[in-house]
Scaffold this motif. Sequence first.
Motif, mmCIF file in Angstrom:
data_model
loop_
_atom_site.group_PDB
_atom_site.id
_atom_site.type_symbol
_atom_site.label_atom_id
_atom_site.label_comp_id
_atom_site.label_asym_id
_atom_site.label_seq_id
_atom_site.Cartn_x
_atom_site.Cartn_y
_atom_site.Cartn_z
ATOM 1 N N PRO A 15 -9.024 26.391 -3.817
ATOM 2 C CA PRO A 15 -7.889 27.318 -3.816
ATOM 3 C C PRO A 15 -8.251 28.606 -3.074
ATOM 4 N N MET A 16 -7.254 29.248 -2.488
ATOM 5 C CA MET A 16 -7.490 30.509 -1.774
ATOM 6 C C MET A 16 -8.215 31.471 -2.707
ATOM 7 N N PRO A 17 -9.271 32.132 -2.210
ATOM 8 C CA PRO A 17 -10.082 32.981 -3.094
ATOM 9 C C PRO A 17 -9.341 34.220 -3.577
ATOM 10 N N GLY A 18 -9.805 34.776 -4.714
ATOM 11 C CA GLY A 18 -9.283 36.049 -5.239
ATOM 12 C C GLY A 18 -10.204 37.185 -4.822
ATOM 13 N N GLY A 19 -10.582 38.023 -5.792
ATOM 14 C CA GLY A 19 -11.483 39.152 -5.496
ATOM 15 C C GLY A 19 -10.727 40.452 -5.479
ATOM 16 N N CYS A 20 -11.446 41.533 -5.123
ATOM 17 C CA CYS A 20 -10.838 42.862 -5.152
ATOM 18 C C CYS A 20 -9.649 42.937 -4.210
ATOM 19 N N ASP A 21 -8.603 43.641 -4.633
ATOM 20 C CA ASP A 21 -7.432 43.832 -3.788
ATOM 21 C C ASP A 21 -7.688 45.030 -2.871
ATOM 22 N N LEU A 22 -8.137 44.731 -1.654
ATOM 23 C CA LEU A 22 -8.477 45.804 -0.705
ATOM 24 C C LEU A 22 -7.549 45.750 0.493
ATOM 25 N N GLY A 23 -6.404 45.070 0.324
ATOM 26 C CA GLY A 23 -5.504 44.839 1.458
ATOM 27 C C GLY A 23 -5.608 43.369 1.842
ATOM 28 N N ASP A 24 -5.129 43.058 3.027
ATOM 29 C CA ASP A 24 -5.113 41.679 3.499
ATOM 30 C C ASP A 24 -6.552 41.175 3.670
ATOM 31 N N ARG A 25 -6.870 40.010 3.114
ATOM 32 C CA ARG A 25 -8.232 39.462 3.282
ATOM 33 C C ARG A 25 -8.134 38.007 3.762
ATOM 34 N N PRO A 26 -7.782 37.825 5.052
ATOM 35 C CA PRO A 26 -7.589 36.462 5.551
ATOM 36 C C PRO A 26 -8.913 35.689 5.658
ATOM 37 N N ILE A 27 -8.815 34.354 5.832
ATOM 38 C CA ILE A 27 -10.031 33.556 6.039
ATOM 39 C C ILE A 27 -9.951 32.792 7.358
ATOM 40 N N ASP A 28 -9.140 33.323 8.299
ATOM 41 C CA ASP A 28 -8.962 32.620 9.578
ATOM 42 C C ASP A 28 -10.284 32.391 10.314
ATOM 43 N N GLN A 29 -11.211 33.336 10.218
ATOM 44 C CA GLN A 29 -12.483 33.181 10.938
ATOM 45 C C GLN A 29 -13.360 32.104 10.277
ATOM 46 N N HIS A 30 -13.261 31.978 8.967
ATOM 47 C CA HIS A 30 -13.995 30.911 8.267
ATOM 48 C C HIS A 30 -13.477 29.554 8.785
ATOM 49 N N LEU A 31 -12.139 29.456 8.818
ATOM 50 C CA LEU A 31 -11.530 28.183 9.213
ATOM 51 C C LEU A 31 -11.840 27.865 10.673
ATOM 52 N N LYS A 32 -11.839 28.922 11.500
ATOM 53 C CA LYS A 32 -12.182 28.727 12.915
ATOM 54 C C LYS A 32 -13.590 28.124 13.030
ATOM 55 N N ALA A 33 -14.521 28.660 12.275
ATOM 56 C CA ALA A 33 -15.909 28.153 12.332
ATOM 57 C C ALA A 33 -15.968 26.692 11.889
ATOM 58 N N PHE A 34 -15.277 26.372 10.789
ATOM 59 C CA PHE A 34 -15.295 24.975 10.313
ATOM 60 C C PHE A 34 -14.693 24.050 11.372
ATOM 61 N N ASN A 35 -13.589 24.494 11.970
ATOM 62 C CA ASN A 35 -12.914 23.665 13.002
ATOM 63 C C ASN A 35 -13.853 23.421 14.177
ATOM 64 N N ILE A 36 -14.547 24.472 14.620
ATOM 65 C CA ILE A 36 -15.459 24.322 15.767
ATOM 66 C C ILE A 36 -16.566 23.307 15.446
ATOM 67 N N LEU A 37 -16.982 23.280 14.174
ATOM 68 C CA LEU A 37 -18.064 22.351 13.797
ATOM 69 C C LEU A 37 -17.540 20.930 13.543
ATOM 70 N N GLY A 38 -16.205 20.746 13.630
ATOM 71 C CA GLY A 38 -15.663 19.379 13.555
ATOM 72 C C GLY A 38 -14.791 19.096 12.356
ATOM 73 N N ALA A 39 -14.485 20.123 11.521
ATOM 74 C CA ALA A 39 -13.644 19.865 10.340
ATOM 75 C C ALA A 39 -12.171 20.169 10.659
ATOM 76 N N ARG A 40 -11.281 19.449 9.958
ATOM 77 C CA ARG A 40 -9.846 19.762 10.041
ATOM 78 C C ARG A 40 -9.459 20.452 8.736
ATOM 79 N N HIS A 41 -8.461 21.358 8.814
ATOM 80 C CA HIS A 41 -8.059 21.988 7.552
ATOM 81 C C HIS A 41 -6.555 21.926 7.358
#
Length: 426
Positions: A112-138
Motif C-alpha cells: 500500500p502507498m506509504p504513510g509517514g509525516c505529512d510534509l506536503g506531497d511525497r510522491p514515489i515516482d522516482q522509486h517506480l522509475k528505478a524499478f521500471n528501469i531494472l525490469g519491473a512493471r508497476h
Amino acid sequence: MEKFVIHGGKPLKGEVAVSGAKNAAVAIVAAAILADEPCVLENVPEIQDINVCVKILYEMGASIKIIDKNTIRIDTRGISDPVVPYELARACRASSYFLGTLLGRFLKADVPMPGGCDLGDRPIDQHLKAFNILGARHTIDGGVVSLKADKLIGSQIYFDIVTVGGTINAMFAAVKAEGLTVIENAAKEPQIVDLANFLNSMGADIMGAGTDVIKIRGVKYLRGVTYGIIPDPIEAGTYMVAAAATKGDVYVKNVIPKHLESITDKLRKAGAFVEEFDECIHVKSEGRLMKTSFKTLPHPGFPTDMQPQFSTMLTTADGTSVVTDNIFDNRFRYVNELRRFGADITVEGTTAVIQGVSELSGATVKATDLRAGAALVIAGLMASGTTVVEEIYHIERGYENIDEKLRALGADITRVNDFDKARRVG
Ligand code: EPU
C-alpha cells in the motif's frame, strides 16, 4: 492520549547518549528480507517506526526474536507471500522500502502507498522509475502499488531529484539484479552508507555509497550477519540544539561528529560553543544567540529534519533569521504552534522569516509531525512557565525515551495521559 508537560526555563546540563539512527534502522530492518539467512541487528532504536517495520515482517511470516530492547534477530525465510498489510504500510514512510526488498527477493510485491509525516506531497515516482528501469512493471490500484518482474537486469538509473528513499529502493532491487547497476544523482545521507555497509557485510557488491554515483553488481546469495546501526544524527542534532537553546552545557555521546558538521557549523555561527571529540560533541551556550540564516539541502547540506528544531532555537536569537526549506513543500506547519509561545515568524512559501523575541512563554500546543514535535519540546524547554505538548505519538515515532533523556539533563518534563488526569480529578 499522552502529552508532555514541561516547566521550562532551565538550562540542560550533563550527558546524553544517542540511540541508533531511525532512518538507517528502518531501511536495514526492511533489508533483512533480502538475507538468505537470519540477521541480528544491534543498536536498533526502540521507537514506533521500528515497531511498525518489525510488525510488517512478522505479519508477512518472518520470525522475530527481541534479544534485548535494542537488539533484534530477524529470520525472513518464512515469508512466502510478498504482500504488506494495508494499515501497517500507512503507519510510516519506510513501508515503501518493502517495495524494493520484496521485489529483489520475490520479483513481485504488493505494498500500500506509504504513510509517514505529512510534509506536503511525497510522491514515489522516482522509486517506480528505478524499478521500471531494472525490469519491473508497476500498477497502482486501490491505493496499493504492485510490482512484477520476470527478472531484474542491472542498468543505469539517473534520478531527476536527489531522493533518499528512491536511492535506497533502487539499491534493494539492484542488489539482486543480474549484472551492473549504476545509480546517478544518488542521495549521500549517512543512512545510505550504513545500508551499503550492511548489505556488503552480507556479501553484496556495492561501491560508491556516500557519493552521488553508486555502483552495484548483483549477487545471488546474501548471508546472515550481526550488524550494529549507526547513531542517529538527527537525534544528536536535536539534543545539540536543545542544549544551545536553553543556554545549557551538554555532552552528546555516541555520535559520529562527521555526520553532524552542517549542524555544528550553524550552531557555531549562532554563537554556541561546540567542541568535537571522537564519539562525543560538547555544546555550551551562554547569553543570547545570534540570528543565523540557512537553507536545507540534501546531505552534506543542512538537513531538513533539523530545520524545525533549529528554527525554534532562533526564535529568541538577536536579530532576524531567514530559513528556507525546499526539500518538502510543507515543513513549516509547526510555525502556527510556535506563535502560541510568542514567537515572531512569518512564512512565505518555503521560507520563514524569524524575528528574534526576548523570550518565549509556555503554551499548549500540538505536535504536527515528528520533527515539529521535537521542536515544540525545545520551545517548551526554552519558555518560561508551563508548556503542554499534545499528540506526542508523532515524537515517539522517532525519538527513543526523549522525556527520560531530557530529565537526565535536568529538564522538568513529565509524560501525562488523560486517564491519569481524570483519575486525579476524580
Ligand atoms: N521526491 C519525489 N519523488 C520521489 C521521491 C521523492 O518527488 O519519488 C521528492 C520528495 O517529495 C521531496 C524530495 O524528493 O521533495 C526528497 O525526498 P526523499 O525521497 O529524499 O525523502 P524520503 O525518502 O521520503 C527521507 C527521510 C525523511 C527525510 C528525507 C530527506 C526516511 C524514512 N525518511 O524521506 O525523514 O526528511 O529523507 O532527508 O528515511 C524524518 O526522519 O523526520 C523524516 C521525514
